[in-house]
Design a protein around this motif. Structure first.
Motif, PDB file in Angstrom:
ATOM      1  N   GLN A   1      54.151  -5.647 -43.202  1.00 32.45           N
ATOM      2  CA  GLN A   1      55.532  -5.744 -42.796  1.00 32.45           C
ATOM      3  C   GLN A   1      56.442  -4.886 -43.650  1.00 32.45           C
ATOM      4  OE1 GLN A   1      57.063  -9.693 -42.694  1.00 32.45           O
ATOM      5  NE2 GLN A   1      56.600  -9.934 -40.546  1.00 32.45           N
ATOM      6  N   GLY A   2      55.897  -4.067 -44.498  1.00 35.52           N
ATOM      7  CA  GLY A   2      56.731  -3.184 -45.307  1.00 35.52           C
ATOM      8  C   GLY A   2      57.337  -3.911 -46.481  1.00 35.52           C
ATOM      9  N   THR A   3      58.651  -3.939 -46.545  1.00 38.64           N
ATOM     10  CA  THR A   3      59.377  -4.556 -47.648  1.00 38.64           C
ATOM     11  C   THR A   3      59.150  -6.060 -47.660  1.00 38.64           C
ATOM     12  OG1 THR A   3      61.071  -2.872 -47.380  1.00 38.64           O
ATOM     13  CG2 THR A   3      61.654  -4.779 -48.699  1.00 38.64           C
ATOM     14  N   VAL A   4      58.907  -6.605 -48.854  1.00 38.45           N
ATOM     15  CA  VAL A   4      58.736  -8.047 -49.007  1.00 38.45           C
ATOM     16  C   VAL A   4      60.095  -8.707 -48.763  1.00 38.45           C
ATOM     17  CG1 VAL A   4      58.022  -9.865 -50.600  1.00 38.45           C
ATOM     18  CG2 VAL A   4      56.908  -7.632 -50.676  1.00 38.45           C
ATOM     19  N   TRP A   5      60.118  -9.777 -48.011  1.00 43.19           N
ATOM     20  CA  TRP A   5      61.386 -10.345 -47.530  1.00 43.19           C
ATOM     21  C   TRP A   5      62.377 -10.701 -48.634  1.00 43.19           C
ATOM     22  CZ3 TRP A   5      63.357 -15.149 -48.406  1.00 43.19           C
ATOM     23  CH2 TRP A   5      62.491 -16.109 -48.927  1.00 43.19           C
ATOM     24  N   PRO A   6      61.968 -11.207 -49.820  1.00 43.57           N
ATOM     25  CA  PRO A   6      62.999 -11.507 -50.823  1.00 43.57           C
ATOM     26  C   PRO A   6      63.713 -10.256 -51.349  1.00 43.57           C
ATOM     27  CG  PRO A   6      60.991 -12.697 -51.343  1.00 43.57           C
ATOM     28  CD  PRO A   6      60.662 -11.701 -50.261  1.00 43.57           C
ATOM     29  N   GLN A   7      63.125  -9.087 -51.140  1.00 46.13           N
ATOM     30  CA  GLN A   7      63.730  -7.849 -51.612  1.00 46.13           C
ATOM     31  C   GLN A   7      64.663  -7.222 -50.575  1.00 46.13           C
ATOM     32  OE1 GLN A   7      60.303  -5.528 -52.643  1.00 46.13           O
ATOM     33  NE2 GLN A   7      59.951  -6.638 -54.543  1.00 46.13           N
ATOM     34  N   LEU A   8      64.700  -7.763 -49.381  1.00 50.63           N
ATOM     35  CA  LEU A   8      65.600  -7.247 -48.347  1.00 50.63           C
ATOM     36  C   LEU A   8      67.036  -7.658 -48.668  1.00 50.63           C
ATOM     37  CD1 LEU A   8      63.634  -8.075 -45.091  1.00 50.63           C
ATOM     38  CD2 LEU A   8      64.075  -5.813 -46.032  1.00 50.63           C
ATOM     39  N   PRO A   9      68.003  -6.768 -48.477  1.00 46.83           N
ATOM     40  CA  PRO A   9      69.395  -7.158 -48.692  1.00 46.83           C
ATOM     41  C   PRO A   9      69.855  -8.121 -47.601  1.00 46.83           C
ATOM     42  CG  PRO A   9      69.263  -4.942 -47.799  1.00 46.83           C
ATOM     43  CD  PRO A   9      67.858  -5.376 -48.062  1.00 46.83           C
ATOM     44  N   LEU A  10      70.739  -9.041 -47.955  1.00 45.54           N
ATOM     45  CA  LEU A  10      71.262  -9.964 -46.953  1.00 45.54           C
ATOM     46  C   LEU A  10      72.124  -9.238 -45.935  1.00 45.54           C
ATOM     47  CD1 LEU A  10      72.238 -13.042 -49.144  1.00 45.54           C
ATOM     48  CD2 LEU A  10      70.247 -12.775 -47.676  1.00 45.54           C
ATOM     49  N   VAL A  11      72.929  -8.298 -46.399  1.00 46.16           N
ATOM     50  CA  VAL A  11      73.806  -7.515 -45.542  1.00 46.16           C
ATOM     51  C   VAL A  11      73.130  -6.182 -45.255  1.00 46.16           C
ATOM     52  CG1 VAL A  11      76.079  -6.435 -45.389  1.00 46.16           C
ATOM     53  CG2 VAL A  11      75.832  -8.632 -46.535  1.00 46.16           C
ATOM     54  N   LEU A  26      60.844  -6.327 -36.793  1.00 43.12           N
ATOM     55  CA  LEU A  26      60.607  -7.718 -36.424  1.00 43.12           C
ATOM     56  C   LEU A  26      59.147  -7.946 -36.073  1.00 43.12           C
ATOM     57  CD1 LEU A  26      63.732  -8.307 -34.190  1.00 43.12           C
ATOM     58  CD2 LEU A  26      63.450  -8.796 -36.611  1.00 43.12           C
ATOM     59  N   MET A  27      58.654  -9.066 -36.513  1.00 44.10           N
ATOM     60  CA  MET A  27      57.299  -9.484 -36.171  1.00 44.10           C
ATOM     61  C   MET A  27      57.426 -10.664 -35.208  1.00 44.10           C
ATOM     62  SD  MET A  27      55.380  -7.456 -37.864  1.00 44.10           S
ATOM     63  CE  MET A  27      53.784  -8.204 -37.740  1.00 44.10           C
ATOM     64  N   PRO A  28      56.504 -10.784 -34.270  1.00 42.53           N
ATOM     65  CA  PRO A  28      56.587 -11.917 -33.327  1.00 42.53           C
ATOM     66  C   PRO A  28      56.295 -13.243 -34.028  1.00 42.53           C
ATOM     67  CG  PRO A  28      54.562 -10.682 -32.984  1.00 42.53           C
ATOM     68  CD  PRO A  28      55.369  -9.914 -33.982  1.00 42.53           C
ATOM     69  N   VAL A  29      56.939 -14.288 -33.546  1.00 43.23           N
ATOM     70  CA  VAL A  29      56.681 -15.632 -34.047  1.00 43.23           C
ATOM     71  C   VAL A  29      55.341 -16.087 -33.489  1.00 43.23           C
ATOM     72  CG1 VAL A  29      57.482 -18.018 -33.961  1.00 43.23           C
ATOM     73  CG2 VAL A  29      59.122 -16.157 -34.212  1.00 43.23           C
ATOM     74  N   LEU A  30      54.540 -16.707 -34.331  1.00 46.94           N
ATOM     75  CA  LEU A  30      53.246 -17.215 -33.876  1.00 46.94           C
ATOM     76  C   LEU A  30      53.460 -18.518 -33.104  1.00 46.94           C
ATOM     77  CD1 LEU A  30      50.918 -16.677 -36.963  1.00 46.94           C
ATOM     78  CD2 LEU A  30      51.119 -15.284 -34.908  1.00 46.94           C
ATOM     79  N   ILE A  31      53.013 -18.544 -31.878  1.00 48.03           N
ATOM     80  CA  ILE A  31      53.109 -19.745 -31.054  1.00 48.03           C
ATOM     81  C   ILE A  31      51.897 -20.637 -31.305  1.00 48.03           C
ATOM     82  CG2 ILE A  31      53.260 -20.623 -28.684  1.00 48.03           C
ATOM     83  CD1 ILE A  31      55.726 -19.034 -29.606  1.00 48.03           C
ATOM     84  N   ARG A  32      50.760 -19.999 -31.439  1.00 50.97           N
ATOM     85  CA  ARG A  32      49.515 -20.730 -31.709  1.00 50.97           C
ATOM     86  C   ARG A  32      48.894 -20.176 -32.971  1.00 50.97           C
ATOM     87  NH1 ARG A  32      47.875 -23.299 -26.773  1.00 50.97           N
ATOM     88  NH2 ARG A  32      49.106 -22.460 -25.060  1.00 50.97           N
ATOM     89  N   GLY A  33      48.219 -21.037 -33.671  1.00 51.20           N
ATOM     90  CA  GLY A  33      47.571 -20.600 -34.902  1.00 51.20           C
ATOM     91  C   GLY A  33      48.516 -20.718 -36.086  1.00 51.20           C
ATOM     92  N   ALA A  34      48.052 -20.212 -37.208  1.00 50.44           N
ATOM     93  CA  ALA A  34      48.815 -20.345 -38.449  1.00 50.44           C
ATOM     94  C   ALA A  34      49.101 -18.974 -39.043  1.00 50.44           C
ATOM     95  CB  ALA A  34      48.025 -21.187 -39.442  1.00 50.44           C
ATOM     96  N   TYR A  35      50.159 -18.901 -39.791  1.00 57.96           N
ATOM     97  CA  TYR A  35      50.448 -17.689 -40.541  1.00 57.96           C
ATOM     98  C   TYR A  35      49.458 -17.591 -41.688  1.00 57.96           C
ATOM     99  CZ  TYR A  35      54.806 -17.281 -37.974  1.00 57.96           C
ATOM    100  OH  TYR A  35      55.722 -17.124 -36.976  1.00 57.96           O
ATOM    101  N   SER A  36      49.211 -16.379 -42.141  1.00 57.64           N
ATOM    102  CA  SER A  36      48.226 -16.198 -43.207  1.00 57.64           C
ATOM    103  C   SER A  36      48.736 -16.696 -44.554  1.00 57.64           C
ATOM    104  CB  SER A  36      47.822 -14.724 -43.309  1.00 57.64           C
ATOM    105  OG  SER A  36      48.944 -13.929 -43.643  1.00 57.64           O
ATOM    106  N   SER A  37      50.067 -16.789 -44.697  1.00 62.93           N
ATOM    107  CA  SER A  37      50.631 -17.283 -45.957  1.00 62.93           C
ATOM    108  C   SER A  37      52.054 -17.767 -45.711  1.00 62.93           C
ATOM    109  CB  SER A  37      50.652 -16.169 -47.006  1.00 62.93           C
ATOM    110  OG  SER A  37      51.562 -15.154 -46.621  1.00 62.93           O
ATOM    111  N   ALA A  38      52.575 -18.478 -46.700  1.00 68.42           N
ATOM    112  CA  ALA A  38      53.966 -18.918 -46.628  1.00 68.42           C
ATOM    113  C   ALA A  38      54.900 -17.709 -46.655  1.00 68.42           C
ATOM    114  CB  ALA A  38      54.281 -19.862 -47.787  1.00 68.42           C
ATOM    115  N   GLN A  39      54.528 -16.677 -47.379  1.00 65.66           N
ATOM    116  CA  GLN A  39      55.352 -15.462 -47.461  1.00 65.66           C
ATOM    117  C   GLN A  39      55.470 -14.780 -46.090  1.00 65.66           C
ATOM    118  OE1 GLN A  39      57.242 -14.344 -50.039  1.00 65.66           O
ATOM    119  NE2 GLN A  39      56.668 -16.292 -50.967  1.00 65.66           N
ATOM    120  N   GLU A  40      54.367 -14.753 -45.347  1.00 66.44           N
ATOM    121  CA  GLU A  40      54.405 -14.153 -44.010  1.00 66.44           C
ATOM    122  C   GLU A  40      55.325 -14.961 -43.088  1.00 66.44           C
ATOM    123  OE1 GLU A  40      51.506 -12.784 -40.325  1.00 66.44           O
ATOM    124  OE2 GLU A  40      50.681 -14.036 -41.923  1.00 66.44           O
ATOM    125  N   TYR A  41      55.222 -16.272 -43.165  1.00 64.21           N
ATOM    126  CA  TYR A  41      56.069 -17.154 -42.359  1.00 64.21           C
ATOM    127  C   TYR A  41      57.546 -16.951 -42.706  1.00 64.21           C
ATOM    128  CZ  TYR A  41      58.314 -21.465 -40.821  1.00 64.21           C
ATOM    129  OH  TYR A  41      59.169 -22.376 -40.250  1.00 64.21           O
TER     130      TYR A  41
END
Length: 81
Positions: A1-11, A26-41
């Motif tokens: 996903q490129g940049t790690v989400w905590p490093q993204l600017p809010l604005v 944007l990545m699609p929301v998983l409808i079925r199954g689990a994310y590979s990590s809390a960070q991905e979610y």
């Protein structure tokens, strides 16, 4: 996903607004199954919320910069200080 989400600017950065940067991929929301990590979610939902928050701003600036024929129902205030 490129940049790690905590490093993204809010604005959004100017480069994002002008469409020169893809920080808001944007990545699609998983409808079925689990994310590979809390960070991905968290990254998926942070990007979606950020996109929803600023989508109208992006569209408004895009239509304003594309020329007079693209303006829909927008008010533009020029010379505001």
């Amino acid at each position: 996903q490129g940049t790690v989400w905590p490093q993204l600017p809010l604005v959004p950065l100017l480069s994002e607004i002008l469409g020169q940067d893809e920080l808001h991929q944007l990545m699609p929301v998983l409808i079925r199954g689990a994310y590979s990590s809390a960070q991905e979610y968290l990254g998926t939902y942070f990007r979606l919320l950020r996109h929803d928050c600023f989508a109208e701003l992006f569209e408004g600036i895009k239509s304003l910069t594309c020329g007079a024929g693209c303006l829909k129902q927008q008010s533009v205030y020029r010379g505001v200080q």
